[in-house]
Design a protein around this motif. Structure first.
Motif, PDB file in Angstrom:
ATOM      1  N   ILE A  29     -36.891   0.206   4.136  1.00  0.00           N
ATOM      2  CA  ILE A  29     -35.860   0.587   3.168  1.00  0.00           C
ATOM      3  C   ILE A  29     -35.758  -0.472   2.077  1.00  0.00           C
ATOM      4  O   ILE A  29     -35.751  -1.672   2.362  1.00  0.00           O
ATOM      5  N   ILE A  30     -35.661  -0.009   0.828  1.00  0.00           N
ATOM      6  CA  ILE A  30     -35.225  -0.844  -0.295  1.00  0.00           C
ATOM      7  C   ILE A  30     -33.926  -0.236  -0.793  1.00  0.00           C
ATOM      8  O   ILE A  30     -33.855   0.965  -1.056  1.00  0.00           O
ATOM      9  N   ALA A  31     -32.902  -1.070  -0.917  1.00  0.00           N
ATOM     10  CA  ALA A  31     -31.579  -0.554  -1.269  1.00  0.00           C
ATOM     11  C   ALA A  31     -30.923  -1.436  -2.311  1.00  0.00           C
ATOM     12  O   ALA A  31     -31.004  -2.666  -2.245  1.00  0.00           O
ATOM     13  N   HIS A  32     -30.259  -0.781  -3.266  1.00  0.00           N
ATOM     14  CA  HIS A  32     -29.578  -1.505  -4.337  1.00  0.00           C
ATOM     15  C   HIS A  32     -28.067  -1.395  -4.158  1.00  0.00           C
ATOM     16  O   HIS A  32     -27.538  -0.315  -3.859  1.00  0.00           O
ATOM     17  N   SER A  33     -27.372  -2.518  -4.321  1.00  0.00           N
ATOM     18  CA  SER A  33     -25.922  -2.568  -4.369  1.00  0.00           C
ATOM     19  C   SER A  33     -25.297  -1.905  -3.138  1.00  0.00           C
ATOM     20  O   SER A  33     -25.585  -2.298  -2.009  1.00  0.00           O
ATOM     21  N   GLY A  80     -27.344  -1.139  -0.069  1.00  0.00           N
ATOM     22  CA  GLY A  80     -27.628  -2.170   0.914  1.00  0.00           C
ATOM     23  C   GLY A  80     -26.707  -2.094   2.118  1.00  0.00           C
ATOM     24  O   GLY A  80     -27.135  -2.287   3.260  1.00  0.00           O
ATOM     25  N   LEU A  81     -25.440  -1.800   1.889  1.00  0.00           N
ATOM     26  CA  LEU A  81     -24.490  -1.660   2.984  1.00  0.00           C
ATOM     27  C   LEU A  81     -24.844  -0.442   3.832  1.00  0.00           C
ATOM     28  O   LEU A  81     -24.811  -0.486   5.062  1.00  0.00           O
ATOM     29  N   ILE A  82     -25.212   0.637   3.149  1.00  0.00           N
ATOM     30  CA  ILE A  82     -25.603   1.855   3.864  1.00  0.00           C
ATOM     31  C   ILE A  82     -26.838   1.597   4.714  1.00  0.00           C
ATOM     32  O   ILE A  82     -26.919   2.029   5.867  1.00  0.00           O
ATOM     33  N   VAL A  96     -34.908  -4.371   2.511  1.00  0.00           N
ATOM     34  CA  VAL A  96     -34.655  -5.264   1.377  1.00  0.00           C
ATOM     35  C   VAL A  96     -33.386  -4.771   0.697  1.00  0.00           C
ATOM     36  O   VAL A  96     -33.290  -3.585   0.348  1.00  0.00           O
ATOM     37  N   THR A  97     -32.412  -5.653   0.535  1.00  0.00           N
ATOM     38  CA  THR A  97     -31.222  -5.317  -0.249  1.00  0.00           C
ATOM     39  C   THR A  97     -31.294  -6.081  -1.566  1.00  0.00           C
ATOM     40  O   THR A  97     -31.775  -7.214  -1.613  1.00  0.00           O
ATOM     41  N   LEU A  98     -30.816  -5.458  -2.611  1.00  0.00           N
ATOM     42  CA  LEU A  98     -30.825  -6.056  -3.946  1.00  0.00           C
ATOM     43  C   LEU A  98     -29.420  -5.990  -4.534  1.00  0.00           C
ATOM     44  O   LEU A  98     -28.868  -4.902  -4.705  1.00  0.00           O
ATOM     45  N   ALA A  99     -28.830  -7.164  -4.794  1.00  0.00           N
ATOM     46  CA  ALA A  99     -27.506  -7.254  -5.419  1.00  0.00           C
ATOM     47  C   ALA A  99     -26.471  -6.439  -4.653  1.00  0.00           C
ATOM     48  O   ALA A  99     -25.673  -5.714  -5.228  1.00  0.00           O
ATOM     49  N   SER A 100     -26.478  -6.585  -3.333  1.00  0.00           N
ATOM     50  CA  SER A 100     -25.569  -5.813  -2.476  1.00  0.00           C
ATOM     51  C   SER A 100     -24.341  -6.638  -2.079  1.00  0.00           C
ATOM     52  O   SER A 100     -24.484  -7.771  -1.624  1.00  0.00           O
TER      53      SER A 100
END
Length: 199
Positions: free
Chosen positions: A68-72, A75-77, A92-96
């Motif tokens: 998973i790549i997740a933004h904001s 990322g929590l989800i 990978v979380t980005l700006a979460s």
């Protein structure tokens, strides 16, 4: 069924899968992926968003192992999905805002927005998020450039730096980008794909 590894993209609050166009094009240069973007309505409590995202992923991949790549907010989800029957390998979380956003402790009193309520650090949802045992590799990319005065502390233009930092079980990478620039940055895309290609 494809032999390529499933890669799921989860967008942030008030966004759409179109934010992933650059990264989806770039990721195929760094490996072979079976890519899928989920779409969900962020006008609901976070756990309802988690349920919606879960159902889409399970319908697409079943019990296959996914990255998973997740933004904001995504990322929590993504972290919540580790507590479901989705077989998550790496995230990978980005700006979460993994630690919530402090100003929302006050703002949630006057707002009916369920996301604002859930992202307040004292919320039931944030307490649940902090209880999750992270037992897979997670890379948290922390965006540090921005200035939204309402947040009253250093931020990336949307979420505070403090809210992105030091979440237990996550590796960290601090970058000098704002909340959205990581979605369009080749070096960040390369870093993400290199992390996902490990193991």
């Amino acid at each position: 069924m494809s032999n390529t590894r499933p890669l799921v993209y989860i967008h942030g609050n008030n966004s759409t899968p179109r934010v992933w166009n650059f990264l989806m094009a770039t990721s195929n240069m760094r490996g072979r992926w079976n890519q899928h973007c989920v779409e969900y309505d962020t006008r609901r409590p976070v756990m309802e968003c988690v349920s919606d995202v879960h159902d889409q992923i399970y319908k697409q991949y079943g019990e296959r192992e996914i990255d998973i790549i997740a933004h904001s907010l995504g990322g929590l989800i993504s972290l919540c999905l580790m507590e479901t029957d989705i077989n998550v390998r790496r995230i990978v979380t980005l700006a979460s805002p993994l630690n919530g956003i402090r100003i929302l402790n006050l703002a949630s009193i006057v707002s009916r927005d369920p996301i604002w309520h859930d992202l307040a650090p004292r919320s039931k949802f944030m307490k649940y998020l902090r209880s999750i045992d992270i037992d897979i590799p997670v890379l948290s990319i922390i965006a540090t450039v921005g200035s939204w005065p309402l947040l009253m502390e250093p931020n990336d233009g949307v979420v505070t730096i403090r809210s992105q930092e030091n979440f237990p079980g996550c590796s960290q990478l601090v970058v000098e980008l704002n909340h959205y620039e990581g979605l369009l940055d080749y070096s960040i895309a390369t870093t993400m794909m290199d992390f996902l290609n490990k193991g």
